[in-house]
Design an enzyme around this catalytic site. Structure first.
Site, PDB file in Angstrom:
ATOM      1  N   HIS A   1      10.335   2.013   4.170  1.00 49.25           N
ATOM      2  CA  HIS A   1      10.512   0.743   3.275  1.00 49.25           C
ATOM      3  C   HIS A   1      12.027   0.325   2.877  1.00 49.25           C
ATOM      4  O   HIS A   1      12.510   1.310   2.202  1.00 49.25           O
ATOM      5  CB  HIS A   1       9.727   1.140   2.162  1.00 49.25           C
ATOM      6  CG  HIS A   1       8.344   1.391   2.568  1.00 49.25           C
ATOM      7  ND1 HIS A   1       7.571   2.695   2.624  1.00 49.25           N
ATOM      8  CD2 HIS A   1       7.243   0.554   3.026  1.00 49.25           C
ATOM      9  CE1 HIS A   1       6.572   2.607   3.050  1.00 49.25           C
ATOM     10  NE2 HIS A   1       6.204   1.544   3.272  1.00 49.25           N
TER      11      HIS A   1
ATOM     12  N   HIS B   1       4.172  -0.959  10.594  1.00 48.39           N
ATOM     13  CA  HIS B   1       3.559   0.476  10.769  1.00 48.39           C
ATOM     14  C   HIS B   1       2.222   0.797  10.275  1.00 48.39           C
ATOM     15  O   HIS B   1       1.663  -0.352   9.782  1.00 48.39           O
ATOM     16  CB  HIS B   1       4.634   1.467  10.122  1.00 48.39           C
ATOM     17  CG  HIS B   1       4.798   1.161   8.576  1.00 48.39           C
ATOM     18  ND1 HIS B   1       5.507   0.252   7.914  1.00 48.39           N
ATOM     19  CD2 HIS B   1       4.003   1.593   7.284  1.00 48.39           C
ATOM     20  CE1 HIS B   1       5.433   0.147   6.514  1.00 48.39           C
ATOM     21  NE2 HIS B   1       4.632   1.240   6.146  1.00 48.39           N
TER      22      HIS B   1
ATOM     23  N   CYS C   1      -4.213   4.254  -1.103  1.00 45.02           N
ATOM     24  CA  CYS C   1      -3.418   3.805  -0.131  1.00 45.02           C
ATOM     25  C   CYS C   1      -2.696   4.882   0.493  1.00 45.02           C
ATOM     26  O   CYS C   1      -2.445   5.919   0.178  1.00 45.02           O
ATOM     27  CB  CYS C   1      -2.500   2.678  -0.311  1.00 45.02           C
ATOM     28  SG  CYS C   1      -3.301   1.171  -1.017  1.00 45.02           S
TER      29      CYS C   1
ATOM     30  N   HIS D   1      -0.779   6.749   4.748  1.00 44.70           N
ATOM     31  CA  HIS D   1      -0.483   6.298   6.237  1.00 44.70           C
ATOM     32  C   HIS D   1      -0.922   7.371   7.081  1.00 44.70           C
ATOM     33  O   HIS D   1      -0.874   8.838   6.372  1.00 44.70           O
ATOM     34  CB  HIS D   1       1.043   6.251   6.095  1.00 44.70           C
ATOM     35  CG  HIS D   1       1.757   5.297   5.468  1.00 44.70           C
ATOM     36  ND1 HIS D   1       2.047   5.591   3.961  1.00 44.70           N
ATOM     37  CD2 HIS D   1       2.391   4.090   5.784  1.00 44.70           C
ATOM     38  CE1 HIS D   1       2.712   4.447   3.569  1.00 44.70           C
ATOM     39  NE2 HIS D   1       2.772   3.600   4.422  1.00 44.70           N
TER      40      HIS D   1
ATOM     41  N   GLU E   1      -4.393  12.464  -3.528  1.00 45.16           N
ATOM     42  CA  GLU E   1      -3.986  11.327  -4.525  1.00 45.16           C
ATOM     43  C   GLU E   1      -4.710  11.267  -5.681  1.00 45.16           C
ATOM     44  O   GLU E   1      -4.279  11.192  -6.688  1.00 45.16           O
ATOM     45  CB  GLU E   1      -3.958   9.880  -4.012  1.00 45.16           C
ATOM     46  CG  GLU E   1      -3.318   8.767  -4.865  1.00 45.16           C
ATOM     47  CD  GLU E   1      -2.904   7.614  -3.950  1.00 45.16           C
ATOM     48  OE1 GLU E   1      -3.377   6.668  -4.247  1.00 45.16           O
ATOM     49  OE2 GLU E   1      -2.054   7.772  -3.113  1.00 45.16           O
TER      50      GLU E   1
ATOM     51  N   TYR F   1      -0.446  -7.237   6.884  1.00 44.93           N
ATOM     52  CA  TYR F   1       0.045  -8.185   5.856  1.00 44.93           C
ATOM     53  C   TYR F   1       1.656  -7.709   5.846  1.00 44.93           C
ATOM     54  O   TYR F   1       1.810  -6.738   6.305  1.00 44.93           O
ATOM     55  CB  TYR F   1      -0.497  -7.872   4.626  1.00 44.93           C
ATOM     56  CG  TYR F   1      -0.194  -6.653   3.759  1.00 44.93           C
ATOM     57  CD1 TYR F   1       0.980  -6.488   2.890  1.00 44.93           C
ATOM     58  CD2 TYR F   1      -0.879  -5.444   4.238  1.00 44.93           C
ATOM     59  CE1 TYR F   1       1.150  -5.463   2.193  1.00 44.93           C
ATOM     60  CE2 TYR F   1      -0.285  -4.415   3.374  1.00 44.93           C
ATOM     61  CZ  TYR F   1       0.488  -4.064   2.366  1.00 44.93           C
ATOM     62  OH  TYR F   1       1.250  -3.016   2.083  1.00 44.93           O
TER      63      TYR F   1
ATOM     64  N   GLU G   1       6.998  -4.603   2.575  1.00 44.56           N
ATOM     65  CA  GLU G   1       6.118  -4.058   2.741  1.00 44.56           C
ATOM     66  C   GLU G   1       5.424  -4.546   4.306  1.00 44.56           C
ATOM     67  O   GLU G   1       5.468  -5.871   4.166  1.00 44.56           O
ATOM     68  CB  GLU G   1       4.644  -3.596   1.901  1.00 44.56           C
ATOM     69  CG  GLU G   1       4.944  -2.683   0.988  1.00 44.56           C
ATOM     70  CD  GLU G   1       4.393  -1.242   1.494  1.00 44.56           C
ATOM     71  OE1 GLU G   1       4.371  -1.137   2.759  1.00 44.56           O
ATOM     72  OE2 GLU G   1       4.299  -0.362   0.684  1.00 44.56           O
TER      73      GLU G   1
ATOM     74  N   GLU H   1       2.621  -3.798   7.042  1.00 45.05           N
ATOM     75  CA  GLU H   1       1.652  -2.805   7.486  1.00 45.05           C
ATOM     76  C   GLU H   1       0.580  -3.492   8.145  1.00 45.05           C
ATOM     77  O   GLU H   1       0.058  -4.596   7.791  1.00 45.05           O
ATOM     78  CB  GLU H   1       1.108  -2.223   6.132  1.00 45.05           C
ATOM     79  CG  GLU H   1       2.204  -1.212   5.668  1.00 45.05           C
ATOM     80  CD  GLU H   1       1.862  -0.287   4.352  1.00 45.05           C
ATOM     81  OE1 GLU H   1       2.142   0.521   4.278  1.00 45.05           O
ATOM     82  OE2 GLU H   1       0.634  -0.956   3.961  1.00 45.05           O
TER      83      GLU H   1
ATOM     84  N   TRP I   1      -1.382  -6.942  -1.341  1.00 43.84           N
ATOM     85  CA  TRP I   1      -2.179  -6.306  -0.341  1.00 43.84           C
ATOM     86  C   TRP I   1      -3.701  -6.483  -0.951  1.00 43.84           C
ATOM     87  O   TRP I   1      -4.576  -6.769  -0.322  1.00 43.84           O
ATOM     88  CB  TRP I   1      -1.916  -5.060   0.423  1.00 43.84           C
ATOM     89  CG  TRP I   1      -1.817  -3.885  -0.544  1.00 43.84           C
ATOM     90  CD1 TRP I   1      -2.845  -2.974  -0.804  1.00 43.84           C
ATOM     91  CD2 TRP I   1      -0.683  -3.677  -1.334  1.00 43.84           C
ATOM     92  NE1 TRP I   1      -2.319  -2.118  -1.831  1.00 43.84           N
ATOM     93  CE2 TRP I   1      -1.012  -2.403  -1.841  1.00 43.84           C
ATOM     94  CE3 TRP I   1       0.550  -3.960  -1.255  1.00 43.84           C
ATOM     95  CZ2 TRP I   1      -0.124  -1.513  -2.954  1.00 43.84           C
ATOM     96  CZ3 TRP I   1       1.535  -3.199  -2.117  1.00 43.84           C
ATOM     97  CH2 TRP I   1       1.090  -2.104  -2.770  1.00 43.84           C
TER      98      TRP I   1
END
Length: 213
Positions: free
Chosen positions: A36, A43, A78, A80, A98, A115, A125, A127, A172
């Site tokens: 980032h 990504h 959120c 990845h 998390e 977005y 961002e 993604e 987002w």
């Protein structure tokens, strides 16, 4: 999962993110810690909305130490997926890491959400971020390096506030809520999407975890 959890070798390997071309195909990988910046490449990511049997949403506030949108209220979780990690398994992994929650299954609801957003300091961002939903009635035990605070909110007034601009959330989350609210006012009843609609890099090789019907 305890907050002093020591990541496994596999979890450490998952700190790479999958880079995408404009059609959603994987073109490489990058270090999550450095991906980032002012020219963040496209990504693969995901968002998850946890709702309870009363129709409430688990809303979380991002930790103040986060590089992007610190301290901002957003959806439940959120993350990845790592290279070669099935998407739904990545969501379940991140919910454990998390929020300290063991969720049995997640459902895909917005397979093609994408977005780009820019912070005031120029960090971007960028993604392709499919959205999942899971139903859970347990309170989270969040990792404080990820989550500053959390609360349960009723979906209908929350969505109305987001859509009306009176509820401040991450960019987002705002765009996702607009699309999710169109699916229905009862989050547990949002229709499950077909995994074939995911970007190519996110499509499962086999349906080992329930993410579609």
């Amino acid at each position: 999962m305890p907050l002093n959890h020591v990541p496994t070798t596999r979890e450490v390997a998952m700190e790479s993110v999958i880079l995408l071309d404009d059609s959603g195909r994987a073109v490489g990988a990058a270090d999550k810690a450095t991906v980032h910046h002012r020219d963040t490449p496209l990504h693969l990511a995901f968002s998850c909305y946890l709702v309870d049997s009363r129709g409430r949403l688990l809303l979380t506030r991002r930790a103040l130490s986060k590089k992007t949108w610190p301290g901002v209220w957003t959806n439940s979780c959120c993350g990845h997926p790592g290279p070669d990690e099935p998407m739904a398994e990545a969501v379940l992994r991140r919910l454990r890491q998390e929020l300290g929650l063991d969720v049995p299954a997640v459902d895909l609801v917005l397979p093609r959400f994408r977005y780009r957003a820019v912070m005031d300091d120029g960090v971007v961002e960028n993604e392709w971020c499919p959205v999942y939903r899971a139903v859970v009635d347990d309170d989270p035990r969040p990792d404080p390096s990820e989550v500053e605070e959390w609360t349960w909110v009723d979906w209908a007034p929350f969505a109305a506030g987001v859509r009306g601009g009176t509820r401040d959330v991450s960019p987002w989350c705002r765009r996702q809520v607009e699309q999710l609210d169109a699916l229905g006012r009862w989050p547990a009843g949002w229709p499950i999407a077909d995994s074939a609609e995911l970007p190519p890099a996110a499509r499962p090789a086999s349906a080992t975890v329930r993410s579609t019907s």
